[in-house]
Design a protein around this motif. Structure first.
Motif, PDB file in Angstrom:
ATOM      1  N   GLN A 178     -29.006 -70.313 -53.470  1.00  0.00           N
ATOM      2  CA  GLN A 178     -28.888 -71.745 -53.186  1.00  0.00           C
ATOM      3  C   GLN A 178     -29.130 -72.551 -54.454  1.00  0.00           C
ATOM      4  O   GLN A 178     -29.833 -72.102 -55.372  1.00  0.00           O
ATOM      5  CB  GLN A 178     -29.907 -72.166 -52.123  1.00  0.00           C
ATOM      6  N   SER A 197     -31.586 -78.681 -50.970  1.00  0.00           N
ATOM      7  CA  SER A 197     -30.918 -77.435 -51.346  1.00  0.00           C
ATOM      8  C   SER A 197     -29.555 -77.310 -50.682  1.00  0.00           C
ATOM      9  O   SER A 197     -29.330 -77.813 -49.574  1.00  0.00           O
ATOM     10  CB  SER A 197     -31.787 -76.228 -50.963  1.00  0.00           C
ATOM     11  N   GLU A 249     -26.246 -75.114 -49.102  1.00  0.00           N
ATOM     12  CA  GLU A 249     -26.089 -73.981 -48.196  1.00  0.00           C
ATOM     13  C   GLU A 249     -26.173 -72.685 -49.010  1.00  0.00           C
ATOM     14  O   GLU A 249     -25.914 -72.672 -50.211  1.00  0.00           O
ATOM     15  CB  GLU A 249     -24.712 -74.057 -47.516  1.00  0.00           C
ATOM     16  N   PRO A 250     -26.501 -71.556 -48.381  1.00  0.00           N
ATOM     17  CA  PRO A 250     -26.457 -70.276 -49.097  1.00  0.00           C
ATOM     18  C   PRO A 250     -25.055 -69.992 -49.627  1.00  0.00           C
ATOM     19  O   PRO A 250     -24.056 -70.503 -49.089  1.00  0.00           O
ATOM     20  CB  PRO A 250     -26.858 -69.261 -48.020  1.00  0.00           C
TER      21      PRO A 250
END
Length: 428
Positions: free
Chosen positions: A130, A256, A258-259
């Motif tokens: 991230q 943060s 998204e992955p």
């Protein structure tokens, strides 16, 4: 190529959960997809974006006649709609190259290039990576918004920042974009494509990919994307934006991304050039290359090569495929896609690929064909250029990696011909 492909040991083959498309009814309901796993049927209907897929270890599959499949593809590959055509089909269950035409010719691949970017990102960063954008308090009333390379920030995240700053006196907002060098626009791109919605100046923070008035799609993009984020935050805080500054004080707020796996799916399904270029720069930062277009290109190729994927001969000039100067062979794409079948690090790439008849750039293709709901592939489109590269679980129990690239072709007829080719593999 051999007449028959044998499988003497356990290979990685698909047990893919894919979308089998349900054609829209006369009443006009939207495209939906039945989820089907080979050998099992699931009657529930889900939206395309609920579709997931994975590879699993399996027992050796039955012997198949790949020579017959190669002959079938060779016959269909003479279709004049394909223009100047290169292609490769490989059996990932055995490693056998089933068919090819001009496999090593370096040709214009368009957005199929994003497959290389996605693979390098998964190898270098991992699927859970991230990006964290932070806000720093300089102690004098100015907060500095420090970019991290997240080009898909959104309004809700800015609201979160405002909430986190509720106990911090703020008189002004500045921005720090030093994570990327100041090289916003490649000479390999056309600046008209900013207004056309295909690209934006590459700055390390943007709202919704710098789109103006939309979250997705090829709508006009901003020419000042990083400043837009800082200006938007300043407006929410009711203060002024004062320009660039170094973020030196303590972090007092953060959001943060998204992955990576989620971002790759978004990037692939929408064929988002801005996201692809940003992810290429993310790889460059992580691996110690300059976060420029050249550095990102070099980082991508270096990561792939270090992972054992042959990149020789490639002329990769950007990470999105937007440039007409990219020159990559069909064999190169199949090498990457075949690795997906044997390497857990790359397996999330399968989930990132659009599903035929169900998602994004493939949502309106393969309708009523045997490939609908089974083919997972990345498209590519430029003037007189069409590409399709992905993976197909065939009815014979084997999984095939393929890459078809048409140059000097009319795009819509070439797409139809490639879809027919891919569907013939599914039916084998």
């Amino acid at each position: 190529m051999s007449a028959k492909a044998k499988n003497p040991k356990t290979w990685w083959v698909t047990s893919i959960v894919v979308a089998g498309a349900a054609v829209a009814s006369i009443a006009g309901v939207g495209i939906q997809a039945y989820v089907t796993e080979r050998g099992l049927s699931h009657p529930e209907v889900v939206s395309a974006h609920d579709v997931t897929g994975s590879f699993a270890a399996a027992e050796p599959q039955a012997e198949v006649d790949n020579g017959q499949l190669g002959a079938l593809i060779a016959d269909k590959a003479t279709d004049p709609r394909l223009g100047s055509f290169t292609g490769v089909v490989s059996d990932t269950s055995t490693g056998e190259q089933v068919w090819s035409v001009n496999p090593d010719e370096q040709v214009r691949p368009a957005s199929a290039t994003k497959l290389l970017t996605a693979a390098a990102a998964l190898i270098a960063l991992g699927e859970n990576d991230q990006l964290t954008t932070t806000v720093h308090d300089d102690g004098s009333g100015t907060v500095v918004l420090k970019a991290a390379g997240d080009v898909m920030l959104n309004d809700a995240q800015l609201d979160s920042v405002v909430e986190q700053l509720s106990d911090t006196p703020v008189e002004a907002v500045a921005m720090d974009t030093s994570v990327w060098p100041d090289e916003p626009f490649s000479p390999k791109w056309n600046k008209d494509d900013i207004a056309g919605g295909y690209i934006a100046p590459m700055q390390p923070m943007m709202l919704n990919g710098a789109r103006i008035g939309a979250e997705y799609g090829d709508v006009p993009r901003s020419t000042t994307p990083a400043e837009d984020v800082a200006q938007a935050l300043a407006k929410k805080l009711g203060v002024e934006f004062v320009g660039a500054a170094e973020a030196t004080g303590p972090a007092v707020a953060s959001v943060s991304s998204e992955p990576l796996a989620v971002r790759l799916h978004t990037m692939m399904v929408h064929s988002d050039n801005v996201m692809a270029e940003a992810i290429g720069r993310e790889v460059a930062v992580h691996t110690g290359y300059p976060a420029t277009q050249e550095g990102s290109r070099e980082a991508t190729l270096a990561v792939l090569a270090e992972h054992g994927i042959d990149t020789s001969g490639m002329e990769m000039v950007d990470n999105s495929g937007l440039s007409t100067d990219n020159a990559i062979s069909a064999a190169a794409f199949v090498r990457v896609l075949s690795t997906v079948a044997s390497d857990p690090a790359l397996r999330p790439l399968l989930n990132a690929l659009p599903v035929a008849g169900g998602e994004g750039s493939l949502s309106a293709r393969f309708g009523g064909s045997s490939g609908e709901g089974w083919v997972r592939a990345k498209t590519g489109t430029l003037t007189n250029t069409a590409a399709l590269a992905g993976l197909i679980p065939a009815e014979n129990g084997h999984t095939y990696a393929f890459a078809f690239i048409c140059n000097d072709a009319s795009v819509l007829p070439a797409r139809a011909a490639m879809d027919e080719l891919a569907s013939s593999i599914r039916s084998f």
